[in-house]
Scaffold this motif. Structure first.
Motif, PDB file in Angstrom:
ATOM      1  N   ARG A   1       6.918   3.894   0.928  1.00 50.60           N
ATOM      2  CA  ARG A   1       5.468   3.800   0.694  1.00 50.60           C
ATOM      3  C   ARG A   1       4.762   5.150   0.753  1.00 50.60           C
ATOM      4  NH1 ARG A   1       4.883  -1.277   4.751  1.00 50.60           N
ATOM      5  NH2 ARG A   1       6.141  -2.737   3.518  1.00 50.60           N
TER       6      ARG A   1
ATOM      7  N   THR B   1       0.857  -1.189   0.000  1.00 47.02           N
ATOM      8  CA  THR B   1       0.000   0.000   0.000  1.00 47.02           C
ATOM      9  C   THR B   1       0.892   1.237   0.000  1.00 47.02           C
ATOM     10  OG1 THR B   1      -0.160   0.194   2.405  1.00 47.02           O
ATOM     11  CG2 THR B   1      -1.803  -1.194   1.309  1.00 47.02           C
TER      12      THR B   1
ATOM     13  N   VAL C   1       3.169  -2.391  -5.957  1.00 47.54           N
ATOM     14  CA  VAL C   1       2.486  -1.109  -6.018  1.00 47.54           C
ATOM     15  C   VAL C   1       2.704  -0.444  -7.371  1.00 47.54           C
ATOM     16  CG1 VAL C   1       2.279   1.166  -4.949  1.00 47.54           C
ATOM     17  CG2 VAL C   1       2.635  -0.842  -3.522  1.00 47.54           C
TER      18      VAL C   1
END
Length: 180
Positions: free
Chosen positions: A147, A110, A174
């Protein structure tokens, strides 16, 4: 004075210096060879008040050996979360609050924007300060500053270099892998 041990481990994004105290992993440094390695060890000595001792990777003391094993598994794609004791003594104040929220609240695979992270720590006007906190992260990869991205979809900056950030985000699924 706090005893510090360190090792360098090879990774797909280059050599990483890992340093630990009796409280846990305290520092991860990118590009850990040559002059970068020397400066990192000197900074550890200055902060902790004694000359850090070099230890041997998986055969070193538990905080280092565990970190080496878990990083190897992460880069092999078989680990999605780190289970390491962390020594947060190289961070404080706002930066520490942001890094703890990042570590606890942004799981593998994420991303979060700088603004979203500022909102999460109750400082909605502090997106730029979140960027500064990411730049000061003493535990990159383990505390996943890779991230954190721009709200408009841009990748943002990264202390380990943008190729490393892209590689980490690709590893976590991602970003798509490049076609060429």
């Amino acid at each position: 004075m706090t005893a510090v041990t360190w090792t360098v481990t090879g990774t797909p994004i280059g050599p990483l210096l890992l340093a630990a105290t009796g409280r846990g992993l305290a520092n991860v440094v990118f590009h850990a060879d040559g002059a970068v390695l020397g400066r990192a060890v000197d900074r550890l000595a200055a902060h902790f008040g004694g000359e850090p001792a070099e230890e041997g990777g998986e055969t070193g003391p538990p905080p280092l050996a565990d970190a080496v094993r878990q990083l190897r598994a992460y880069f092999a794609g078989t680990r999605t979360a780190f289970e390491l004791e962390l020594d947060w003594s190289l961070s404080s104040g706002f930066n520490l609050r942001v890094l703890r929220e990042l570590a606890a609240g942004v799981p593998y695979g994420t991303v979060v924007s700088y603004q979203d992270l500022a909102d999460r720590v109750g400082e909605p006007g502090a997106a730029r300060a979140v960027g500064a906190a990411m730049g000061s992260n003493p535990l990159p990869v383990v505390v996943p500053c890779h991230r954190v991205v721009e709200q408009n979809g841009g990748i943002g900056g990264f202390g380990g270099g943008l190729p490393a950030k892209r590689a980490l985000l690709e590893l976590e699924g991602v970003l798509p892998q490049p076609l060429f």
